[in-house]
Design a protein around this motif. Structure first.
Motif, PDB file in Angstrom:
ATOM      1  N   TYR A  84      -5.323  -5.219   1.793  1.00 36.86           N
ATOM      2  CA  TYR A  84      -5.074  -3.780   1.897  1.00 36.86           C
ATOM      3  C   TYR A  84      -6.284  -2.939   1.504  1.00 36.86           C
ATOM      4  N   GLY A  87      -8.238   4.703  -6.929  1.00 34.13           N
ATOM      5  CA  GLY A  87      -6.795   4.439  -6.981  1.00 34.13           C
ATOM      6  C   GLY A  87      -6.437   3.316  -7.933  1.00 34.13           C
ATOM      7  N   VAL A  88      -5.500   2.492  -7.520  1.00 38.63           N
ATOM      8  CA  VAL A  88      -5.023   1.435  -8.425  1.00 38.63           C
ATOM      9  C   VAL A  88      -6.129   0.454  -8.798  1.00 38.63           C
ATOM     10  N   LYS A 123       2.569   5.903  -5.481  1.00 40.52           N
ATOM     11  CA  LYS A 123       2.100   6.097  -6.846  1.00 40.52           C
ATOM     12  C   LYS A 123       1.365   7.430  -7.036  1.00 40.52           C
ATOM     13  N   LEU A 175       1.684   1.600  -3.674  1.00 41.68           N
ATOM     14  CA  LEU A 175       0.587   1.736  -4.637  1.00 41.68           C
ATOM     15  C   LEU A 175      -0.396   2.859  -4.311  1.00 41.68           C
ATOM     16  N   SER A 176      -0.418   3.310  -3.072  1.00 39.91           N
ATOM     17  CA  SER A 176      -1.272   4.465  -2.794  1.00 39.91           C
ATOM     18  C   SER A 176      -0.432   5.722  -2.610  1.00 39.91           C
ATOM     19  N   PRO A 232       0.812  -1.227   0.000  1.00 36.22           N
ATOM     20  CA  PRO A 232       0.000   0.000   0.000  1.00 36.22           C
ATOM     21  C   PRO A 232       0.840   1.270   0.000  1.00 36.22           C
ATOM     22  N   LEU A 242      -7.607   1.417  -1.757  1.00 40.50           N
ATOM     23  CA  LEU A 242      -6.430   0.769  -1.205  1.00 40.50           C
ATOM     24  C   LEU A 242      -6.050   1.642  -0.005  1.00 40.50           C
ATOM     25  N   VAL A 243      -5.685   0.995   1.093  1.00 42.62           N
ATOM     26  CA  VAL A 243      -5.456   1.739   2.337  1.00 42.62           C
ATOM     27  C   VAL A 243      -4.443   2.876   2.146  1.00 42.62           C
ATOM     28  N   ALA A 244      -4.729   3.987   2.782  1.00 38.16           N
ATOM     29  CA  ALA A 244      -3.836   5.155   2.787  1.00 38.16           C
ATOM     30  C   ALA A 244      -4.149   5.914   4.066  1.00 38.16           C
TER      31      ALA A 244
END
Lengths: 132, 647, 80
Positions: free
Chosen positions: C47, C8-9, B244, B240-241, B237, C75-77
């Motif tokens: 995630y 997100g992704v 990215k 990718l978070s 994460p 997706l976790v942030a």
């Protein structure tokens, strides 16, 4: 896989300019963190976020031919420095087209691919550096 | 024995006399205050007093690194500046990444302490042991990018530069300092302090390195760092978070939990949030960059290729700037927000405070609290990007109403009057950051108690933001975990914030980044102990208890710095909007922030007296802050735990 | 029908931002996603953060959905 013909390459599209390659290089060779001691130095333009150039040995061997004391030699396809023979004349440093040497305490140092597992490539989490 | 990690040297520069001297960093000070923020607090406590005006030559600007700065450690490129803040009059500090901090270490200094005022514009050029007072009349008035490039072109591309823009020169109270083009020492007006000293820039080049006490042991730390970032539970994460998309990734998520400040923090939800989200910004990105020694790599460079704002190239915008200049102003044109972000960077303005003074004016206008005469034809209406851009220029050059806003929102409201104070969203004079305590209750106590005013970076907790149960159990125990994880409950938030504030005090002193510690929560006290001992050889640093105590010492010292300025508990509150106006829309609709119980709990765990807002004498004694106790007792009667007061 | 918004992704890899799913709980939503999206969510399941009207729900949540909610999948942030 042997080391024949291998050298460190950079994919500039992946490089973020983080300097970790230089840090692990200077640390593994000299036990100190200093990008200026490193045998890989990436010049990164922070204004536009891009690689300008890289200083790293291409293992071309020109320095081997020029060293007056035979301190630079081929080990397989890798050029290494024998610091017992080196007298610090720095002919190699001035010869090198790629600005690949670093000079520490008056002696030249260069990339030896870390005996087959280049740490700069290992620590490049983006995969911008690779040995090939 | 001289510890490693540190250079053991502090550079003192007197701008009035144009003289400098190097003094040793005493080992006992390093042990107690670590470095960075802690070291700066120690220096400023001793060098300043309550009579020093922030913009006078007597104010002191500390530029500090930590023991990890310049090493291969998590985001070890960070450094900080501290001074008495011109916007709040109390403790001011600001941190930045980039590559400047390591260069200070390589030049041979742990910190640079700047006093006095130059009689003409000057820059400091530091090459190892050589310090040059570089006449800089030709740089004065230039934007930060141009000034940086002129310095690099004339003095060497391998220098690293921190510089102020016109806003700093004009002593706008929230002027920033820009580092390596786009890294900002944004908050608390450190740029104005440089401007008041006639100091345009500092450029550093160092040929040395950071030495390590035990290279074999430190190799294990380096390997752990690599492992955490490539195979650890947060690695994917983080890449990718945050990696990215960068911090803009937070916009959609915060909107989904109703915590996206919108319309001068009127609400926490915005239906147009996707127009300024991480995904929306991705198409403007020309480069994914990083700070020194960072494996998360969230720093991106953005370019607008066509349209009205064509040619804009800037670092960021970060989440805070997107909110402050975007949703907070109801501006849904991402290109305009990118452009405003660039303007703030070039002029040297803090994007957070800039956006919040503009939204304050917009709301005052909507409510009829400013007259047309004061506005001189300006139309400060919601979503009006032209006006916002015009205001950024007017603030920088202190023109018209811009001259009022340049004083910060608290003073601006006092000047405007007519009840506008209610819409001036600040704590202790610093404009609020991009959270909302109604949608994330702990933010209330984070803002109220933060030493530099309303700010997320001293103690914003993420364990409750999305509810990380495992982390909550690990840090606070299974019994508390459920309550801790609930962001809409005030339960246990005093203790959670206290714990996070201690962690951040340490992180800010080591120095590491909030990314990796705030989120993802990868590094905690135990990792820092494993890092610091083999790095420095200071045995106490291997002990988590010592580090926690040092962190508390640093937090207490900074809080006492504010007490010395007369800023105590009566100022530890948040704007009424968040305590009495129920959230009008979005997922947190109906919520208000009930601050008092959290604050009471915070004081209890801080070992300060809730009634008087003063530390117990014993608290300072136990932390080895007797020198602070002695000075505070000249003006306060400090409570004792033995003789009453809540405990 | 529940409105599912992807971020997100997950959005980028799936090439789609919004889908409608006939489901009565989060666990059912995840089960009934179009197979390509389901695979992507499955890949990141450790995630994934699910937000329903501001409430963070577990991927196995059986909490009853009325049908007028929006389910956001991230997706976790975190941070500020």
């Amino acid at each position: 896989m042997g080391l024949q013909g291998r050298r460190i390459n950079l994919d500039p599209s992946l490089c973020t300019g983080c300097s970790i390659c230089s840090l692990i290089c200077s640390f593994s060779k000299f036990g100190i963190f200093s990008p200026r001691y490193s045998m890989i130095r990436i010049y990164y333009n922070h204004e536009f976020g891009r690689v300008e150039s890289i200083s790293i040995c291409r293992q071309c061997g020109e320095c081997v031919d020029r060293c007056p004391y035979g301190a630079l030699r081929w080990s397989g396809s890798i050029v290494t420095v024998d610091h017992n023979l080196c007298r610090g004349c720095l002919t190699c440093v001035h010869t090198c087209k790629y600005n690949a040497f670093s000079v520490v305490d008056g002696k030249p140092y260069k990339c030896d691919l870390c005996n087959g597992e280049p740490l700069c490539a290992k620590y490049c989490v983006r995969g911008a550096l690779y040995a090939a | 024995m001289q510890p490693k990690g540190y250079t053991g040297r502090i550079l003192f520069i007197d701008l009035t006399k144009q003289k400098y001297v190097v003094k040793p960093l005493e080992v006992s000070i390093a042990k107690q205050f670590i470095g960075g923020s802690g070291l700066a607090a120690y220096l400023l406590w001793n060098m300043l007093n309550e009579n020093v005006h922030p913009l006078s030559p007597d104010n002191v600007l500390v530029v500090a690194t930590g023991p990890a700065t310049g090493a291969l450690a998590p985001s070890a490129g960070r450094f900080m500046v501290a001074s008495k803040s011109p916007i709040t009059g109390i403790w001011g500090e600001s941190h930045a990444g980039g590559f400047f901090g390591p260069e200070i270490k390589y030049a041979g200094y742990d910190a640079i302490v700047i006093t006095g005022r130059s009689s003409e514009p000057v820059s400091l050029i530091i090459n190892d042991d050589e310090v040059t007072f570089y006449r800089s009349q030709h740089l004065w008035g230039l934007d930060t990018r141009t000034a940086t490039n002129i310095i690099l072109d004339s003095l060497g591309r391998d220098l690293h530069v921190m510089v102020i823009g016109p806003a700093g020169e004009n002593m706008v109270k929230f002027a920033s300092i820009m580092v390596d083009y786009y890294r900002a020492l944004g908050r608390t007006g450190m740029g104005a302090v440089m401007g008041s000293k006639n100091l345009k820039a500092i450029a550093v080049r160092g040929s040395r390195g950071v030495e390590v006490h035990n290279p074999d042991e430190f190799t294990k730390v380096v390997e752990e760092f690599l492992y955490i970032n490539t195979r650890g539970p947060w690695a994917l994460p983080a890449q990718l978070s945050l990696g990215k998309y960068g911090t803009p990734n937070l916009v959609s998520l915060m909107n989904a939990i109703g915590r996206l400040p919108t319309k001068n923090h009127w609400t926490g939800y915005w239906e147009h949030a996707d127009k300024i989200s991480g995904e929306a910004l991705l198409k403007y990105r020309i480069s994914r960059g990083s700070c020194f020694s960072c494996m998360i790599m969230c720093k991106h460079i953005t370019m607008v290729g066509g349209g009205k704002y064509a040619g804009t190239v800037t670092g960021g915008p970060e989440y805070e700037s997107l909110v402050s200049l975007g949703s907070n102003l109801l501006i849904d044109n991402a290109e305009a927000v990118i452009y405003m972000n660039q303007l703030c960077n070039l002029y040297g303005l803090d994007t957070i405070s800039t956006g919040k003074v503009i939204s304050f004016l917009f709301e005052c206008y909507e409510r009829g609290l400013v007259s047309e005469e004061e506005l001189r034809g300006l139309k400060p209406t919601w979503g009006n990007e032209e006006t916002a851009i015009e205001l950024i220029k007017m603030i920088t050059y202190r023109q018209g109403i811009g001259n009022v806003l340049a004083e910060g929102v608290a003073r601006a409201a006092r000047i405007i009057g007519r009840g506008s104070e209610y819409y001036a969203l600040h704590v202790k004079g610093l404009e609020v950051s991009a959270q909302d305590p109604r949608a994330h209750k702990s933010v209330g106590v984070t803002w109220a108690t933060s030493v530099r005013g309303a700010d997320h970076l001293r103690s914003l907790t993420t364990v409750d933001e999305l509810g990380y149960r495992d982390i909550a159990i690990e840090r606070f125990g299974a019994e508390m975990a459920n309550e801790v994880c609930n962001r809409l409950s005030e339960g246990y938030k005093g203790v959670v914030v206290k714990d996070q504030e201690d962690l951040f005090a340490l992180v800010d002193s080591v120095i590491m980044c909030k990314y990796g510690t705030m989120w993802p929560p990868m590094y905690y006290f135990d990792f820092i102990a494993r890092l610091l001992y083999p790095l420095t050889g200071i045995e106490e640093f291997s002990n988590v208890k010592h580090l926690r105590e040092a962190a508390e010492r640093i937090v207490n010292l900074k809080r006492c710095f504010n007490l010395r300025e007369g800023i105590g508990k009566e100022y530890e509150t948040i704007p009424k909007r968040f305590t009495s106006e129920p959230m009008p829309t979005g997922p947190a609709k109906g919520h208000v922030c009930n601050l008092e119980p959290m604050l009471k709990e915070y004081y209890l765990y801080r070992r300060w007296d809730y009634n008087t807002g003063l530390p117990y004498g014993e608290t300072l004694e136990e932390l080895g802050l007797n020198f602070v106790l002695v000075e505070l007792e000249k003006r306060y009667s400090l409570p004792r735990r033995g003789n009453g007061g809540s405990s | 029908m529940v409105l599912v918004r992807l971020h997100g992704v997950i959005k980028e890899e799936g090439g789609i931002g919004v889908v409608n799913v006939d489901a009565k709980s989060v666990s059912e939503v995840l089960h009934k996603l179009p197979s390509r999206i389901k695979d992507i969510v499955g890949k990141y399941i450790k995630y994934v953060v699910i937000v329903v009207d501001g409430e963070i729900l577990h991927v196995n949540s059986e909490k009853y959905l009325e049908g007028d909610e929006a389910v956001d999948i991230f997706l976790v942030a975190g941070g500020g």
